[in-house]
Design a protein around this motif. Structure first.
Motif, PDB file in Angstrom:
ATOM      1  N   TYR A 142       0.063  17.033  13.232  1.00 23.13           N
ATOM      2  CA  TYR A 142      -0.002  16.993  14.694  1.00 23.13           C
ATOM      3  C   TYR A 142       1.148  17.739  15.348  1.00 23.13           C
ATOM      4  O   TYR A 142       0.956  18.390  16.377  1.00 23.13           O
ATOM      5  CB  TYR A 142      -0.017  15.549  15.203  1.00 23.13           C
ATOM      6  N   MET A 164      -9.555  12.999  13.899  1.00 23.51           N
ATOM      7  CA  MET A 164      -9.004  13.433  15.176  1.00 23.51           C
ATOM      8  C   MET A 164      -8.408  14.838  15.076  1.00 23.51           C
ATOM      9  O   MET A 164      -8.405  15.584  16.052  1.00 23.51           O
ATOM     10  CB  MET A 164      -7.946  12.446  15.671  1.00 23.51           C
ATOM     11  N   GLY A 202      -0.843   8.458   4.875  1.00 31.35           N
ATOM     12  CA  GLY A 202      -1.016   8.316   6.319  1.00 31.35           C
ATOM     13  C   GLY A 202      -0.044   9.208   7.058  1.00 31.35           C
ATOM     14  O   GLY A 202      -0.426   9.948   7.966  1.00 31.35           O
ATOM     15  N   TYR A 250      -9.182   8.205  10.418  1.00 35.14           N
ATOM     16  CA  TYR A 250      -9.483   8.514  11.822  1.00 35.14           C
ATOM     17  C   TYR A 250      -8.390   9.340  12.473  1.00 35.14           C
ATOM     18  O   TYR A 250      -8.640  10.438  12.958  1.00 35.14           O
ATOM     19  CB  TYR A 250      -9.756   7.228  12.606  1.00 35.14           C
ATOM     20  N   ALA A 251      -7.146   8.797  12.456  1.00 36.00           N
ATOM     21  CA  ALA A 251      -6.080   9.534  13.145  1.00 36.00           C
ATOM     22  C   ALA A 251      -5.715  10.804  12.394  1.00 36.00           C
ATOM     23  O   ALA A 251      -5.406  11.822  12.988  1.00 36.00           O
ATOM     24  CB  ALA A 251      -4.860   8.635  13.312  1.00 36.00           C
ATOM     25  N   GLY A 252      -5.751  10.756  11.053  1.00 34.19           N
ATOM     26  CA  GLY A 252      -5.248  11.882  10.284  1.00 34.19           C
ATOM     27  C   GLY A 252      -6.269  12.962  10.002  1.00 34.19           C
ATOM     28  O   GLY A 252      -5.909  14.113   9.846  1.00 34.19           O
ATOM     29  N   ALA A 253      -7.542  12.617   9.913  1.00 28.46           N
ATOM     30  CA  ALA A 253      -8.521  13.643   9.552  1.00 28.46           C
ATOM     31  C   ALA A 253      -9.507  13.913  10.682  1.00 28.46           C
ATOM     32  O   ALA A 253      -9.638  15.048  11.128  1.00 28.46           O
ATOM     33  CB  ALA A 253      -9.271  13.223   8.294  1.00 28.46           C
ATOM     34  N   LEU A 263      -6.104  -7.345   1.491  1.00 32.17           N
ATOM     35  CA  LEU A 263      -5.266  -6.602   0.554  1.00 32.17           C
ATOM     36  C   LEU A 263      -6.139  -5.807  -0.401  1.00 32.17           C
ATOM     37  O   LEU A 263      -7.294  -6.152  -0.666  1.00 32.17           O
ATOM     38  CB  LEU A 263      -4.355  -7.557  -0.221  1.00 32.17           C
ATOM     39  N   ILE A 264      -5.562  -4.775  -0.950  1.00 32.43           N
ATOM     40  CA  ILE A 264      -6.375  -3.779  -1.657  1.00 32.43           C
ATOM     41  C   ILE A 264      -7.022  -4.340  -2.911  1.00 32.43           C
ATOM     42  O   ILE A 264      -8.173  -4.002  -3.231  1.00 32.43           O
ATOM     43  CB  ILE A 264      -5.510  -2.532  -1.950  1.00 32.43           C
ATOM     44  N   ILE A 277      -6.081   8.727  19.646  1.00 32.83           N
ATOM     45  CA  ILE A 277      -5.220   8.521  18.471  1.00 32.83           C
ATOM     46  C   ILE A 277      -4.369   7.274  18.672  1.00 32.83           C
ATOM     47  O   ILE A 277      -4.236   6.440  17.774  1.00 32.83           O
ATOM     48  CB  ILE A 277      -4.327   9.761  18.248  1.00 32.83           C
ATOM     49  N   VAL A 322      -4.065   1.188   7.021  1.00 28.57           N
ATOM     50  CA  VAL A 322      -3.590   2.526   6.670  1.00 28.57           C
ATOM     51  C   VAL A 322      -4.760   3.482   6.484  1.00 28.57           C
ATOM     52  O   VAL A 322      -4.663   4.666   6.807  1.00 28.57           O
ATOM     53  CB  VAL A 322      -2.657   2.461   5.449  1.00 28.57           C
ATOM     54  N   ILE A 370       0.819  -1.194   0.000  1.00 26.95           N
ATOM     55  CA  ILE A 370       0.000   0.000   0.000  1.00 26.95           C
ATOM     56  C   ILE A 370       0.853   1.244   0.000  1.00 26.95           C
ATOM     57  O   ILE A 370       0.442   2.282   0.496  1.00 26.95           O
ATOM     58  CB  ILE A 370      -0.899   0.019   1.249  1.00 26.95           C
ATOM     59  N   GLN A 400      -3.618  -4.722   5.193  1.00 27.52           N
ATOM     60  CA  GLN A 400      -2.815  -3.497   5.157  1.00 27.52           C
ATOM     61  C   GLN A 400      -3.642  -2.280   4.764  1.00 27.52           C
ATOM     62  O   GLN A 400      -3.463  -1.200   5.301  1.00 27.52           O
ATOM     63  CB  GLN A 400      -1.667  -3.665   4.173  1.00 27.52           C
ATOM     64  N   PHE A 401      -4.561  -2.502   3.823  1.00 25.74           N
ATOM     65  CA  PHE A 401      -5.362  -1.371   3.352  1.00 25.74           C
ATOM     66  C   PHE A 401      -6.204  -0.802   4.486  1.00 25.74           C
ATOM     67  O   PHE A 401      -6.223   0.411   4.724  1.00 25.74           O
ATOM     68  CB  PHE A 401      -6.245  -1.824   2.189  1.00 25.74           C
ATOM     69  N   SER A 457      -0.836  12.880   6.626  1.00 23.81           N
ATOM     70  CA  SER A 457      -1.990  13.330   7.394  1.00 23.81           C
ATOM     71  C   SER A 457      -1.652  13.420   8.879  1.00 23.81           C
ATOM     72  O   SER A 457      -2.293  14.157   9.614  1.00 23.81           O
ATOM     73  CB  SER A 457      -3.185  12.415   7.164  1.00 23.81           C
ATOM     74  N   LEU A 458      -0.638  12.655   9.324  1.00 23.10           N
ATOM     75  CA  LEU A 458      -0.233  12.774  10.728  1.00 23.10           C
ATOM     76  C   LEU A 458       0.701  13.962  10.933  1.00 23.10           C
ATOM     77  O   LEU A 458       0.877  14.422  12.056  1.00 23.10           O
ATOM     78  CB  LEU A 458       0.487  11.503  11.179  1.00 23.10           C
ATOM     79  N   PHE A 494      -4.088   3.712  16.559  1.00 27.69           N
ATOM     80  CA  PHE A 494      -2.846   3.081  16.103  1.00 27.69           C
ATOM     81  C   PHE A 494      -2.798   1.622  16.524  1.00 27.69           C
ATOM     82  O   PHE A 494      -2.391   0.761  15.737  1.00 27.69           O
ATOM     83  CB  PHE A 494      -1.639   3.836  16.661  1.00 27.69           C
ATOM     84  N   ILE A 518      -5.736   4.786   9.768  1.00 30.69           N
ATOM     85  CA  ILE A 518      -4.848   5.871  10.203  1.00 30.69           C
ATOM     86  C   ILE A 518      -5.199   7.173   9.467  1.00 30.69           C
ATOM     87  O   ILE A 518      -5.334   8.237  10.071  1.00 30.69           O
ATOM     88  CB  ILE A 518      -3.376   5.515   9.917  1.00 30.69           C
ATOM     89  N   ILE A 519      -5.350   7.072   8.126  1.00 29.54           N
ATOM     90  CA  ILE A 519      -5.569   8.291   7.345  1.00 29.54           C
ATOM     91  C   ILE A 519      -6.877   8.954   7.774  1.00 29.54           C
ATOM     92  O   ILE A 519      -6.923  10.154   8.042  1.00 29.54           O
ATOM     93  CB  ILE A 519      -5.608   7.979   5.834  1.00 29.54           C
TER      94      ILE A 519
END
Lengths: 358, 173
Positions: free
Chosen positions: A138, B69, A131, B64-67, B129-130, B38, B58, A124, B54-55, A134-135, B42, B61-62
Motif C-alpha cells: 500500500y 483491496m 498479513g 481482503y485487505a492485502g489481496a 484458533l488454527i 480497508i 489475520v 499465528i 486469531q486465524f 501483503s499490506l 481492520f 487481513i491477508i
C-alpha cells in the motif's frame, strides 16, 4: 471501576523491548545503506565512501541530516493527504514485523521476573508476517498514485502486481516448512531447531527444506523490490519510479523502509531456516557461561550475525545480476516458482506421510 | 458503570467499523472509499481478535485487505476515476437501489431478531484458533470444504481460459 488490570512490569518490559528493537532496526538499516555503498565499491573495484569519518562511517548521519534539511515539496496536483500517507505506511509496515521475532531465549532476573525477548508470541506468528507483507504494497501504491505522475503511477502498478504474484510463491514455499514444524509460532519453530545437530541430522530447517529456502529467498528479493527485481524503481525506464515526486524526509522514509525491510526479512529468514538465535555447541557454551543473561545476549548476537550475512547476500546479488525484463519477472514468478513450490509441498507431504508417519 | 477493557475495545471497534463503512459509501473519491473499506476490514479483524479467533482475523487481513483491496485499488488507479467524473445515476435507478437495499436490510434484521443469542465466553473460547479450525474443516466439514476448493479451482481455470483467448494472434516470446 476497573479499567486496565495489566501487570505494570509487563508493560514496562515490553515497552523497553519495543524501543530497543525499533532503535536497533533503525541503526542497522542506517549502516546497511553505508554497507551497500561499500559493497558496491568493492565489487566494482572502487574505494567507496571515505570522506565522512573513518571509512566513511559517518556517511549515514550526513545523509540523514541532508534529507532533513532539504526543502519539503508537495506537488500542486498531488492528492495531499494520501501523498503524505504513502511513506508513513511504507515505514509502518516495514517496522511492524519485528514484533513477533524471538530475539533470544528467555532469562530470569535476580528478582525472579522472567524476561521474554519477544514482543508477542502469537499463535499465528507466520501468518502475521504474511498479513504485514501483503499490506506492505500500500505504501508504494498509494504514494505512486497520489503523486499524479505517469511514471510514478506505472511504477506503483508494477510494484503491486509484482508483490501479489510473488506473495503466492512465498506462501506456497512456506507451507512445506509449516507442514514439517506443525506450528505457526516463530518461537516454537526456533525451539525445534535447537543447536545444530539433533537426532542424527542437522536441526536447522535449511537442511530439510533447501528448495523451499531458495524459493523463499527469491520471493523475498522480489517483495523487497531489490535488484534484480527492482522493476518498480527501474531508473532506465521510469526515472525513479514511485518516489519520483518525493523530496526531503518523505523520500528518506521510502529509501529507509527498504533497508529496514531487508533487515527484518533477513531476520525472518534466519529464524525460519537457519535456526534463529541457535548456534552450534550452544548447550556447551551455556554450561561454560552459567549466567543466562550473558548467554541470551550471545544468542542475540548469533541471530544478528546470521542476519548480517543474509543482508550481505542481498547486496552481492544486487551488484552482480542485471535487472529482469518485466515479462521475464512474471514468467519466473508464475511459471517457475509457483510450480516448484507446489512440487516441493507435495514431496514434503509424501515424505512426512511415508517416513515419519505423523 | 463497570466497563472492562473488552467492552471498551468492542465499542471502539464497532464505532470504527460503522463509521468507516459509512465513509465507504459517502466519500466521493473512489480511492478514499477503498481506504475506508480497508479500515473497515481492520475493525472487523479487531472484532475477531476480541473473540480470540486469531486465524480468522489475520486471514481476513491477508485476503481482503492485502489481496482483494489491492486489486480494487489497482483497477481504480487504471481507470483514473476522479470525484468530478463520477457518473450521475437517474432517479429511477436511485429509487431501485434504495428499495433493494432496504429489502436486504429488512431480511438481515428479521434474521438477527429471530436468532437466539448463545452465551459463550468469547474471550476464552478456543474455537477460532488454527488447530481447532483445521480439525473441524478436515473432519466434520470436509465435503463442503473440498467442494468449495473445486469451485475455486474451476474459477481459476476459467480466468486463465478467458485471459488466454486473445493471446492466439499475439506473438509469443
Amino acid at each position: 471501576m476497573l479499567l486496565l488490570n495489566i501487570d505494570t512490569a509487563l508493560i514496562i518490559e515490553k515497552l523497553i523491548l519495543i524501543i530497543v528493537i525499533l532503535l536497533g532496526s533503525l541503526g542497522i538499516a542506517m549502516y546497511a545503506t553505508w554497507a551497500e555503498r561499500k559493497v558496491s565499491a568493492v565489487m566494482q573495484d572502487r574505494v567507496g565512501p571515505n570522506r565522512a569519518g573513518p571509512f566513511g562511517l559517518f556517511l549515514p548521519l550526513a545523509d540523514g541530516l541532508k534529507l532533513f534539511m532539504k526543502e519539503e515539496i508537495i506537488p500542486d496536483r498531488s492528492t495531499g493527504f494520501i501523498f503524505v500517507l504513502g511513506p508513513c505506511l511504507a515505514m509502518l509496515t516495514a517496522l511492524m514485523t519485528s514484533a513477533i521475532v524471538p530475539w533470544g531465549p528467555d532469562f530470569a532476573l535476580s528478582s525472579g521476573h522472567i524476561v521474554t525477548l519477544q514482543v508477542a508470541d502469537i499463535n499465528i506468528g507466520m501468518l502475521f508476517v504474511f498479513g504485514v507483507v501483503s499490506l506492505g504494497v500500500y505504501g508504494v501504491m498509494l504514494g505512486g498514485w497520489a503523486s499524479n505522475n505517469k511514471f510514478s503511477l506505472l511504477s506503483s502498478i508494477r510494484a503491486a502486481s509484482q508483490a501479489i504474484s510473488y506473495e503466492l510463491a512465498l506462501g506456497l514455499s512456506l507451507i512445506a516448512l509449516l507442514m514439517m514444524t506443525g506450528s505457526l509460532s516463530l518461537r516454537q519453530i526456533v525451539d525445534q531447531q535447537h543447536g545444530f545437530w539433533q537426532h542424527g541430522y542437522f536441526s536447522w530447517n535449511f537442511f530439510k527444506q533447501p528448495l523451499g529456502f531458495i524459493i523463499f529467498f527469491v520471493c523475498a528479493c522480489a517483495e523487497l523490490n531489490r535488484a534484480p527485481f527492482d522493476l518498480p524503481e527501474c531508473d532506465s525506464e521510469l526515472n525513479m519510479g514511485y518516489h519520483q515526486e518525493y523530496s526531503s524526509m518523505k523520500l528518506g522514509l521510502y529509501l529507509f523502509s527498504e533497508y529496514i525491510n531487508m533487515f527484518i526479512s533477513s531476520i525472518i529468514m534466519v529464524t525460519l531456516y537457519f535456526g534463529g538465535y541457535n548456534f552450534p555447541f550452544m548447550d556447551k557454551v551455556a554450561e561454560l557461561i552459567h549466567n543466562p543473561i550473558i548467554f541470551s545476549f550471545i544468542c542475540i548476537g548469533a541471530l544478528i550475525g546470521k542476519a548480517i550475512v543474509m543482508i550481505l547476500m542481498f547486496m552481492f546479488i544486487r551488484w552482480t545480476l542485471p535487472r529482469f525484463r518485466y515479462d521475464q519477472l512474471m514468467k519466473l514468478g508464475w511459471k517457475s516458482l509457483i510450480p516448484l513450490a507446489l512440487a516441493n509441498m507435495l514431496i514434503t507431504g509424501a515424505v512426512i506421510l511415508w517416513f515419519f508417519n505423523k | 458503570m463497570n466497563y472492562n477493557i473488552h467492552d471498551i475495545l468492542f465499542w471502539g471497534l464497532s464505532a470504527m467499523a460503522v463509521g468507516c463503512a459509512l465513509g465507504v459509501i459517502l466519500s466521493r473519491n473512489p480511492v478514499n472509499s477503498v481506504m475506508f473499506l480497508i479500515l473497515t476490514f481492520f475493525a472487523i479483524s479487531g472484532h475477531y481478535l476480541l473473540m480470540n479467533a486469531q486465524f480468522l482475523a489475520v486471514v481476513n487481513i491477508i485476503v481482503y485487505a492485502g489481496a482483494i483491496m489491492v486489486l480494487f485499488l489497482f483497477v481504480i488507479m487504471m481507470m483514473n476515476l476522479n470525484a468530478d467524473v463520477e457518473p450521475q445515476k437517474g432517479q429511477l435507478v436511485q429509487l431501485a437501489g434504495v428499495i433493494s437495499g432496504g429489502v436486504l436490510f429488512l431480511v438481515i434484521l428479521a434474521a438477527i431478531k429471530s436468532a437466539s443469542p448463545i452465551d459463550v465466553d468469547k474471550s476464552a473460547s478456543q474455537i477460532g484458533l488454527i488447530d481447532n479450525l483445521g480439525k473441524v474443516l478436515f473432519t466434520k466439514f470436509v465435503l463442503p470444504f473440498e467442494i468449495s476448493s473445486v469451485l475455486f479451482l474451476s474459477a481459476m481455470i476459467g480466468a486463465i481460459v478467458i485471459g488466454k483467448k486473445e493471446d492466439t494472434h499475439v506473438i509469443n516470446k
